[in-house]
Motif scaffolding. Structure first.
Motif, PDB file in Angstrom:
ATOM      1  N   ASP A 388       1.101  -1.082  -0.065  1.00  0.00           N
ATOM      2  CA  ASP A 388      -0.126  -0.036   0.206  1.00  0.00           C
ATOM      3  C   ASP A 388       0.988   1.382   0.030  1.00  0.00           C
ATOM      4  O   ASP A 388       0.598   2.319   0.901  1.00  0.00           O
ATOM      5  CB  ASP A 388      -0.951  -0.129   1.218  1.00  0.00           C
ATOM      6  N   ARG A 391      -0.922   4.826   0.136  1.00  0.00           N
ATOM      7  CA  ARG A 391      -1.151   5.326   1.338  1.00  0.00           C
ATOM      8  C   ARG A 391      -0.076   5.942   2.212  1.00  0.00           C
ATOM      9  O   ARG A 391      -0.321   6.801   2.554  1.00  0.00           O
ATOM     10  CB  ARG A 391      -1.827   4.127   2.102  1.00  0.00           C
ATOM     11  N   ASP A 394       0.473   9.160   0.749  1.00  0.00           N
ATOM     12  CA  ASP A 394      -0.855  10.122   1.089  1.00  0.00           C
ATOM     13  C   ASP A 394      -0.274  10.440   2.534  1.00  0.00           C
ATOM     14  O   ASP A 394      -0.611  11.848   2.878  1.00  0.00           O
ATOM     15  CB  ASP A 394      -1.995   9.449   1.000  1.00  0.00           C
ATOM     16  N   HIS A 431      -9.221   5.069   9.608  1.00  0.00           N
ATOM     17  CA  HIS A 431      -9.956   6.279   9.038  1.00  0.00           C
ATOM     18  C   HIS A 431      -9.259   6.494   7.671  1.00  0.00           C
ATOM     19  O   HIS A 431      -7.897   6.416   7.590  1.00  0.00           O
ATOM     20  CB  HIS A 431      -9.904   7.245  10.058  1.00  0.00           C
ATOM     21  N   THR A 432      -9.864   7.299   6.749  1.00  0.00           N
ATOM     22  CA  THR A 432      -9.460   7.727   5.634  1.00  0.00           C
ATOM     23  C   THR A 432      -8.750   9.050   6.027  1.00  0.00           C
ATOM     24  O   THR A 432      -8.989   9.430   6.945  1.00  0.00           O
ATOM     25  CB  THR A 432     -10.666   8.096   4.679  1.00  0.00           C
ATOM     26  N   LEU A 433      -7.882   9.435   5.020  1.00  0.00           N
ATOM     27  CA  LEU A 433      -7.160  10.859   5.434  1.00  0.00           C
ATOM     28  C   LEU A 433      -7.918  12.029   5.693  1.00  0.00           C
ATOM     29  O   LEU A 433      -7.875  12.747   6.718  1.00  0.00           O
ATOM     30  CB  LEU A 433      -6.172  11.025   4.145  1.00  0.00           C
ATOM     31  N   GLN A 434      -9.313  11.934   4.886  1.00  0.00           N
ATOM     32  CA  GLN A 434     -10.167  12.901   5.251  1.00  0.00           C
ATOM     33  C   GLN A 434     -10.718  12.974   6.530  1.00  0.00           C
ATOM     34  O   GLN A 434     -11.394  13.948   7.040  1.00  0.00           O
ATOM     35  CB  GLN A 434     -11.461  13.190   4.238  1.00  0.00           C
ATOM     36  N   GLN A 435     -11.086  11.764   7.125  1.00  0.00           N
ATOM     37  CA  GLN A 435     -11.360  11.634   8.546  1.00  0.00           C
ATOM     38  C   GLN A 435     -10.539  11.650   9.597  1.00  0.00           C
ATOM     39  O   GLN A 435     -11.009  11.665  10.908  1.00  0.00           O
ATOM     40  CB  GLN A 435     -12.115  10.252   8.817  1.00  0.00           C
TER      41      GLN A 435
END
Length: 704
Positions: A388, A391, A394, A431-435
């Motif tokens: 990954d 990720r 990111d 969690h996603t980056l936005q979360q």
């Protein structure tokens, strides 16, 4: 004949040291004040952490003094701490509004005097002759507004510059605390901070004491303590093997106790999600080791936690040698640019959770031979097993972004570590980056960062260089290999002589651009060689001389600029602000407003700063706030010299003298007529006799 040397050593709280019992003098043979902003910031941060447990004293080392009289002492060891503590107390006094507390703080650094006891009013600490008047006027007697109004050209020595920079940094740190916490901090400083006072009546003896105290035995490191506790929990059959395994893991990190404490503190944050760790040995044992001991699985602690995170730590310190994709290496290099290290726990988590075998004894972490035990090539070597990668990329990009914004906004270490702990907690939840709250940048964060970027860069040389690197790499579209001696150099000389083409610029325009990013260039040129060059052409050609300097597009483009004008610097400023805003994705707010196009004043208004800072206050700001009135007059009375200087406040935010000359700052106006020792404080309003420094302070400390 032998001479007896009387020696005494007593431990005292700071409140008992800064009293009339000790009249302290820095002898002329001592070195100057050399502490940098990061040193005093570390002291303030350590004290902030320590005062969370007010019943536990904070030991600040020893002072070695030579007795010169009943209460007179020469400081042989301890001047850096004494000067820094005086700065902290001065800032606490400046921020306080309780008259009784102001008097108490004032008494710590200024002996008020007592005619009945024959005590003269004097500072408790006297610096070397070259710096004593500067320190007394601005720090001990509390003219912080005058200090903040100084330009670099107004400062005569490196020690004075360190005093000015460190006072600014301390003000920003302490002003960010609320009044209740700041008073708790002040109380702890006076009562909880202790020093051992070693006194002698013999100078040679004092130096011998100093030598002995600095040749003490090597203490146990955090690694030694945790190793002993961990290995003791392993069965005798495996104990020797895992003692060796521990050494193989930890030896590459070195034996510097401070470095090892940082590593274990970061590991504690990663596991516990606690931003503050004031008692590392106890809290690491309780929060990290105890669960493994309870499960009788300390081998897993060594293999699955200690080993991968130790390798991650090594990668962060040697990113260009790591066996990782080029884009990941580039991002780790960018993170290593920061002087702060609060980003490290998140980066370590990201590496450990993206490389399956990072803890393996045979993992081939580095590609370049060196002194690291796991680098030797053999048949058992394992390639790093990455998964990954997108990720990982990111997470590191988001981490660099928040680190950059927090650095520009001068967030405290506690705020930065709280952000790191929050990010790791959410990353563990998948969690996603936005979360992830730890990666959130608010519109207020954006505006504040861009306001700092647009304005005078009151930051370290390293941060200025970092900002220029980000702008250049954003423009180039790739990571640029950096020469070792890269620096951020000013296009306009700090001292503008009559023969300089910059002398034709109005003084207010030169003053405006002196400390802004538009005036800075990345170059490998030597600072001492560039400094005496007076003209733009001379400075440009010297900064472009090295091919390594011309790698950077914002530097290389100077070759096409034959003449430097204020418009040139404005264009460069606008471009660099836009490039950096794009790099960190902070250019647009929630309403899709292009924040990079807004001026500093608009950004500052919208940022609604929650606490005052040491940022220089301009006449225009005070006018806009209604604390000064355009057209009113200021006066400087000098009866002993038979002089009376009058200045008029202009609607453009300048001070105009009777001869028509205008100045952008009160200090510049005062020094133009009264000499190098004059400052903001000398001016008074003719309307009510109020000192200008009090007007400036009222503006700075107004309710935000």
């Amino acid at each position: 004949m032998a001479v007896d040397m009387a020696i005494s050593a007593t431990e005292k709280p700071l409140g008992k040291v800064f009293t009339s019992d000790y009249q302290l003098t820095i002898p002329s043979f001592q070195r100057a004040y050399t502490w940098q902003a990061e040193n005093i910031e570390q002291l303030v941060n350590d004290l902030q952490d320590a005062c969370a447990d007010p019943d536990t004293p904070y030991f600040l080392g020893s002072l070695i003094l030579v007795k010169d009289g009943p209460t007179q002492y020469q400081v042989i060891d301890g001047q850096q701490r004494l000067i820094s503590l005086s700065i902290i107390i001065s800032v606490l006094r400046e921020l306080e509004d309780d008259p009784d507390l102001i008097d108490s703080l004032n008494d710590l650094i200024l002996e008020p005097g007592d005619k009945l006891r024959g005590i003269k009013a004097e500072p408790r600490l006297t610096l070397r002759e070259r710096d004593t008047d500067f320190f007394r006027m601005y720090v001990q007697e509390g003219d912080l507004e005058g200090l903040f109004d100084l330009r670099d050209n107004d400062i005569a020595s490196h020690a004075q510059r360190n005093i000015a920079v460190n006072t600014r940094r301390t003000f920003d740190l302490l002003a960010a605390m609320d009044a209740k916490d700041r008073r708790r901090f002040a109380s702890y400083l006076v009562n909880g901070v202790t020093l051992v006072i070693v006194t002698t009546d013999d100078l040679a003896g004092a130096h011998r004491i100093f030598d002995v105290m600095n040749m003490r035995g090597v203490p146990l490191t955090a690694s030694d303590v945790f190793k002993a506790k961990t290995i003791a929990e392993i069965s005798p059959a495996a104990r020797n093997a895992y003692a060796t395994r521990w050494d193989d893991i930890m030896d590459p990190l070195g034996d510097d106790s401070h470095t090892l404490e940082e590593f274990f503190s970061d590991l504690h944050l990663i596991v516990s999600h606690k931003a503050v760790c004031t008692q590392l040995l106890e809290e690491f044992r309780k929060d990290v080791l105890k669960p493994y001991v309870k499960k009788q699985n300390v081998i897993s602690f060594i293999d699955d936690l200690l080993a991968p995170y130790a390798n991650a730590w090594l990668i962060l310190n040697r990113p260009t040698d790591a066996n990782l994709p080029d884009d990941i290496v580039a991002m780790l290099v960018s993170l290593a640019d920061y002087q702060t290290t609060d980003w490290k726990p998140v980066a370590m988590w990201a590496l450990v959770n993206s490389i399956r075998n990072l803890g393996s004894a045979n993992a081939q972490v580095f590609s370049t031979p060196g002194n690291i035990g796991n680098e030797t090539t053999n048949a058992h070597d394992e390639r790093l097993q990455l998964h990954d990668i997108d990720r990982l990329h990111d997470v590191l990009a988001a981490l660099e972004r928040v680190t950059g914004v927090d650095s520009l906004n001068r967030q405290s270490p506690l705020a930065r570590r709280t952000r790191a702990a929050s990010a790791i907690r959410d990353l563990n939840k998948g969690h996603t980056l936005q979360q992830i709250r730890g990666f959130l940048i608010t519109d207020e964060d954006r505006r504040s960062a861009l306001a700092h970027l647009r304005g005078e860069l009151q930051t370290s040389p390293a941060m200025k260089k970092l900002l220029l690197i980000r702008a250049n790499e954003q423009k180039a579209g790739y990571r640029i290999t950096r020469p070792r001696s890269l620096k951020a150099l000013p296009i306009m000389p700090e001292q503008v002589s009559a023969k300089s083409d910059f002398a034709a610029w109005p003084e207010s325009v030169r003053d405006h651009w002196a400390n802004r990013i538009g005036n800075l260039v990345l170059s490998q040129a030597n600072e001492t060689q560039v400094a005496p060059l007076a003209t733009y052409a001379q400075r440009r050609d010297r900064m472009l001389l090295s091919a390594s300097s011309r790698r950077f597009p914002l530097t290389a483009e100077l070759a096409n600029i034959a003449e430097c004008t204020p418009q040139t610097l404005q264009y460069r400023q606008d471009e660099m602000v836009r490039l950096i805003a794009d790099h960190w994705n902070i250019r647009y707010d929630a309403d899709d407003t292009d924040l990079s196009t807004l001026n500093e004043e608009t950004l500052n208004v919208k940022a609604t700063a929650s606490s005052p800072t040491s940022k220089r206050v301009s006449i225009a700001q005070v006018l806009e706030a209604g604390l000064l009135i355009a057209g009113e007059t200021l006066v400087w009375e000098r009866p002993r010299k038979g002089e009376r200087w009058v200045a008029t406040v202009t609607s453009e935010g300048k001070l105009r003298m009777d001869d028509g000359r205008e100045y952008a700052t009160p200090t510049a106006a005062a020094r133009a007529v009264g000499g190098s020792s004059a400052g903001l404080t000398v001016w008074k309003r003719t309307s009510n006799g109020q000192k200008l420094s009090d007007v400036w302070k009222a503006y700075r400390l107004r309710k935000h």
